[in-house]
Structure formats: C-alpha cells, structure tokens
Design a protein around this motif. Sequence first.
Motif, PDB file in Angstrom:
ATOM      1  N   GLY A   1       0.816  -1.203   0.000  1.00 40.30           N
ATOM      2  CA  GLY A   1       0.000   0.000   0.000  1.00 40.30           C
ATOM      3  C   GLY A   1       0.850   1.253   0.000  1.00 40.30           C
ATOM      4  N   GLU A   2       2.043   1.131  -0.592  1.00 47.13           N
ATOM      5  CA  GLU A   2       3.011   2.234  -0.684  1.00 47.13           C
ATOM      6  C   GLU A   2       3.484   2.699   0.692  1.00 47.13           C
ATOM      7  OE1 GLU A   2       2.092   5.371  -3.483  1.00 47.13           O
ATOM      8  OE2 GLU A   2       0.568   4.123  -4.455  1.00 47.13           O
ATOM      9  N   GLN A   3       3.400   1.810   1.681  1.00 46.71           N
ATOM     10  CA  GLN A   3       3.819   2.140   3.041  1.00 46.71           C
ATOM     11  C   GLN A   3       4.993   1.259   3.462  1.00 46.71           C
ATOM     12  OE1 GLN A   3       2.298   4.724   4.722  1.00 46.71           O
ATOM     13  NE2 GLN A   3       1.119   4.970   2.822  1.00 46.71           N
ATOM     14  N   SER A   4       5.762   1.745   4.414  1.00 44.80           N
ATOM     15  CA  SER A   4       6.843   0.943   4.983  1.00 44.80           C
ATOM     16  C   SER A   4       6.283   0.020   6.067  1.00 44.80           C
ATOM     17  CB  SER A   4       7.915   1.857   5.586  1.00 44.80           C
ATOM     18  OG  SER A   4       8.521   2.660   4.593  1.00 44.80           O
ATOM     19  N   PHE A   5       6.897  -1.155   6.202  1.00 43.35           N
ATOM     20  CA  PHE A   5       6.556  -2.086   7.270  1.00 43.35           C
ATOM     21  C   PHE A   5       7.688  -2.078   8.296  1.00 43.35           C
ATOM     22  CE2 PHE A   5       3.971  -4.890   4.121  1.00 43.35           C
ATOM     23  CZ  PHE A   5       2.882  -4.037   4.265  1.00 43.35           C
ATOM     24  N   TYR A   6       7.322  -2.177   9.578  1.00 36.52           N
ATOM     25  CA  TYR A   6       8.327  -2.167  10.635  1.00 36.52           C
ATOM     26  C   TYR A   6       8.269  -3.479  11.407  1.00 36.52           C
ATOM     27  CZ  TYR A   6       8.541   2.761   9.492  1.00 36.52           C
ATOM     28  OH  TYR A   6       8.685   3.938   8.814  1.00 36.52           O
ATOM     29  N   ALA A   7       9.450  -4.033  11.695  1.00 38.24           N
ATOM     30  CA  ALA A   7       9.525  -5.329  12.365  1.00 38.24           C
ATOM     31  C   ALA A   7       8.953  -5.234  13.779  1.00 38.24           C
ATOM     32  CB  ALA A   7      10.971  -5.810  12.413  1.00 38.24           C
ATOM     33  N   SER A   8       8.038  -6.131  14.096  1.00 40.21           N
ATOM     34  CA  SER A   8       7.406  -6.134  15.417  1.00 40.21           C
ATOM     35  C   SER A   8       8.192  -6.961  16.413  1.00 40.21           C
ATOM     36  CB  SER A   8       5.977  -6.683  15.311  1.00 40.21           C
ATOM     37  OG  SER A   8       5.985  -8.001  14.765  1.00 40.21           O
ATOM     38  N   ASN A   9       9.172  -7.732  15.923  1.00 40.72           N
ATOM     39  CA  ASN A   9       9.959  -8.594  16.798  1.00 40.72           C
ATOM     40  C   ASN A   9      11.380  -8.031  16.887  1.00 40.72           C
ATOM     41  OD1 ASN A   9      11.723 -10.878  17.619  1.00 40.72           O
ATOM     42  ND2 ASN A   9       9.805 -12.017  17.607  1.00 40.72           N
ATOM     43  N   PHE A  10      11.799  -7.660  18.084  1.00 40.51           N
ATOM     44  CA  PHE A  10      13.106  -7.031  18.249  1.00 40.51           C
ATOM     45  C   PHE A  10      14.255  -8.007  17.993  1.00 40.51           C
ATOM     46  CE2 PHE A  10      10.462  -4.178  20.919  1.00 40.51           C
ATOM     47  CZ  PHE A  10      10.712  -3.001  20.218  1.00 40.51           C
ATOM     48  N   ALA A  11      14.012  -9.304  18.181  1.00 41.26           N
ATOM     49  CA  ALA A  11      15.062 -10.286  17.907  1.00 41.26           C
ATOM     50  C   ALA A  11      15.439 -10.279  16.433  1.00 41.26           C
ATOM     51  CB  ALA A  11      14.583 -11.681  18.321  1.00 41.26           C
ATOM     52  N   TYR A  12      14.462  -9.986  15.584  1.00 37.33           N
ATOM     53  CA  TYR A  12      14.717  -9.907  14.140  1.00 37.33           C
ATOM     54  C   TYR A  12      15.677  -8.763  13.837  1.00 37.33           C
ATOM     55  CZ  TYR A  12      13.591  -9.751   9.122  1.00 37.33           C
ATOM     56  OH  TYR A  12      13.654  -9.771   7.746  1.00 37.33           O
ATOM     57  N   SER A  13      15.432  -7.601  14.407  1.00 39.43           N
ATOM     58  CA  SER A  13      16.303  -6.448  14.195  1.00 39.43           C
ATOM     59  C   SER A  13      17.669  -6.659  14.836  1.00 39.43           C
ATOM     60  CB  SER A  13      15.655  -5.183  14.769  1.00 39.43           C
ATOM     61  OG  SER A  13      14.386  -4.964  14.193  1.00 39.43           O
ATOM     62  N   ASP A  14      17.701  -7.323  15.987  1.00 35.79           N
ATOM     63  CA  ASP A  14      18.970  -7.564  16.670  1.00 35.79           C
ATOM     64  C   ASP A  14      19.888  -8.450  15.844  1.00 35.79           C
ATOM     65  OD1 ASP A  14      18.139  -6.022  18.772  1.00 35.79           O
ATOM     66  OD2 ASP A  14      17.502  -7.723  20.018  1.00 35.79           O
ATOM     67  N   PHE A  15      19.305  -9.346  15.055  1.00 33.34           N
ATOM     68  CA  PHE A  15      20.116 -10.249  14.242  1.00 33.34           C
ATOM     69  C   PHE A  15      20.993  -9.464  13.276  1.00 33.34           C
ATOM     70  CE2 PHE A  15      20.869 -12.796  10.436  1.00 33.34           C
ATOM     71  CZ  PHE A  15      21.389 -13.965  10.981  1.00 33.34           C
ATOM     72  N   GLY A  16      20.447  -8.413  12.662  1.00 31.09           N
ATOM     73  CA  GLY A  16      21.209  -7.630  11.697  1.00 31.09           C
ATOM     74  C   GLY A  16      22.367  -6.889  12.307  1.00 31.09           C
ATOM     75  N   ALA A  17      22.303  -6.639  13.619  1.00 32.45           N
ATOM     76  CA  ALA A  17      23.373  -5.907  14.301  1.00 32.45           C
ATOM     77  C   ALA A  17      24.302  -6.836  15.088  1.00 32.45           C
ATOM     78  CB  ALA A  17      22.769  -4.877  15.255  1.00 32.45           C
ATOM     79  N   SER A  18      24.059  -8.133  15.044  1.00 28.61           N
ATOM     80  CA  SER A  18      24.834  -9.079  15.846  1.00 28.61           C
ATOM     81  C   SER A  18      26.149  -9.441  15.166  1.00 28.61           C
ATOM     82  CB  SER A  18      24.016 -10.349  16.098  1.00 28.61           C
ATOM     83  OG  SER A  18      23.755 -11.025  14.874  1.00 28.61           O
ATOM     84  N   SER A  19      27.032 -10.072  15.944  1.00 26.93           N
ATOM     85  CA  SER A  19      28.343 -10.486  15.437  1.00 26.93           C
ATOM     86  C   SER A  19      28.667 -11.877  15.946  1.00 26.93           C
ATOM     87  CB  SER A  19      29.438  -9.509  15.882  1.00 26.93           C
ATOM     88  OG  SER A  19      29.226  -8.220  15.342  1.00 26.93           O
ATOM     89  N   ILE A  20      29.497 -12.562  15.195  1.00 28.88           N
ATOM     90  CA  ILE A  20      30.062 -13.835  15.640  1.00 28.88           C
ATOM     91  C   ILE A  20      31.541 -13.581  15.874  1.00 28.88           C
ATOM     92  CG2 ILE A  20      30.526 -16.247  15.046  1.00 28.88           C
ATOM     93  CD1 ILE A  20      28.037 -16.207  13.315  1.00 28.88           C
ATOM     94  N   GLY A  21      31.911 -13.415  17.136  1.00 28.20           N
ATOM     95  CA  GLY A  21      33.266 -12.952  17.431  1.00 28.20           C
ATOM     96  C   GLY A  21      33.408 -11.520  16.937  1.00 28.20           C
TER      97      GLY A  21
END
Length: 333
Positions: free
Chosen positions: A153-173
């Motif tokens: 609908g020409e709108q942005s969607f925002y993640a409702s689960n913070f674990a999903y967003s945290d994954f993109g900022a996480s590191s392995i070592g």
Amino acid sequence: MTNTPTNTASAPALKWLMRNPIWGFVAIVFIFFSLAADHFFDAGNFENILVQTSTIGLIALGLTLVMINGNIDLSVGATLALAASITVDMMGWPVFAGWGNWQVMPAVLAGLASGVVLGAVNGIIVWKTGVDAFIVTLGAMLGVRGLVFVYTGEQSFYASNFAYSDFGASSIGPIPTLAVLFLVCAVIIHVLLSRTIHGRNTYAVGDNREAAVNAGIRVGPHMVVNFMLVGFFAALAGVALSTQMGASTPNLGRDYELWTITAVVLGGTKLTGGSGNIIGTLGGVLAIGILRNGMNLMQVPSFYVLVILGIILIAVLVLDKQLNRKGEEELRL
C-alpha cells in the motif's frame, strides 16, 4: 641461483592474480583509501564494509550462476523488496502473535519461498518461450516492483519482533553475522561451481548450449534451477537488509540489479556466458564496497561513485572484447 626459489614461489601467486585481476584492483583501491581517507583503517569501518557488501554479495552469488549460464536477471532488486516486505509483514500477523520469537521462522521461510517461486517463473518462461532472459526479467522487474507497492500500500513495514532487528546488528566474534552468512554462502556456491556436476553443466550450457544439449544435459530444467537459486539469494538479501533496518520499504533494493551485475562482470564473468568464478565475484563485490565506503569517508558525492564504476565497467568490457577478438583472429590464422 639464489633468486630461483623466490621466483618459483611467486609464480603461482602471479598466475592466480592473472586469472583473477580484480584482486589487483582491490589492492590498489585499498592502498589508495588507506592513504587518502581518515578512519579507513578503523576496525568499525571494516565491519561496515563487510556488512554493506554482504547484501549485494548474496545476490551476486546467484547472479554469477545465471550469467555463467549465458542469461541475466534484472528482477533481483524487486525480488529483494518483495521478500523483505512479506517477511516483515508476516511477523505482525495475529495468527503468529503467541509464537514469541518463533514467529520469525514462518515469516522468513515465506520470504525466501517468494524468491524461489519468482526465480522459477522467470526460468520457466525463458525455457518454454525462448524469449531472451534480459526481456523476461526486465518485465519481471517492473511487474514485481509494482506488486510490492500494491502489497505494501506504498507504506513501509516495521519489524514487530526485536530479535529480528537484533540479528542484523549481531556479530560472531569480531565478524558481523551478516558477513559470516555471506562468506558461508560464497563457499557453498564455490564448491557447487567447481566440484559438482551441476557446476560443470553450468559452464557447459553457457559456453555452447547446442553442444550441451547434444551431450545430454537437460538445459531447460538446469537453467530453471539457477534462476531459482538467484531468486533465493535475492530473497535472502532482502531478509538480511531488513534485519539491518528493522523495516522494509517499497523502494528497498532499487538499483541493486545494477550494482550486482557490475560486481559480477568486474569479477570476470562474461555476459556471453561460459566463464566466471566465485573468487572473482568476491573481488568485484569487495571492490565496489571499498570504493563506496572510501569515497563516502572522503565526503565525495555518491553520484561520483556511479560515474567511476561506469567508466571502470565499460573499460573492462572493452578490454575483454578486444582480447577475445585478438584470440579469435589468432585462431583463424
């Protein structure tokens, strides 16, 4: 006599560099920005380069297979946007409200499935109609992008689960998780291309399709599989990118098809098919990542990056054409 061991030791490295000249260019731009850009050598900046290149890199892996096949896929950016939108949207569906963090799983699977399905549709149309893949995927690019705008609908969607967003900022070592994901996928596709029957058939189909048919290769189904793979990786890139942003937008992934095609071609994959490898594609992806990052640190307007990459890409294609022409002339003689 004393120079012989050194020369012998350097010969394999020199031959490898001649087969993968893009890595020479990577070394040049790395040295240049090390001297010219402040903070280029910061550990955090290297992490930024790895994360920024991982998304384009994932798509480039699948696109390498398709281009070695002698085809192309212009719909990868739109596929990325659709997969990201489906994934982020599904996490907020009431049916998954009580699933906790597990609500991410069906959403991600649905997003990845959308990429595979779109890839299969592209591949089947190319196979069954004989229409050039450029035209088919150009139509898919426009159609799927329109579908994304309709779906969102020409709108942005925002993640409702913070674990999903945290994954993109996480590191392995010390290495960002998204970079690890990209490198693992790169190893898998490298093995697929270099050590499997499917990989050998990919080169054979791209080099001479008629000969491949005569050799008993089922060219149509084979091409469909590679289109499904590039669709999968485009969708995976969409999921990865939306974890970084914690959201998806209808314009997500716009122009990514241009970046990825440029990376793959710079890496040595021929537009005519039959030649290319993942090592070269990695070099092409890294070269673009370093250029974009270094020029950003030097506060150079972003459109200059496009100008420079365009010039480099044209130069590479012209040089490749000239070398091929000389080779053909020598063959005739």
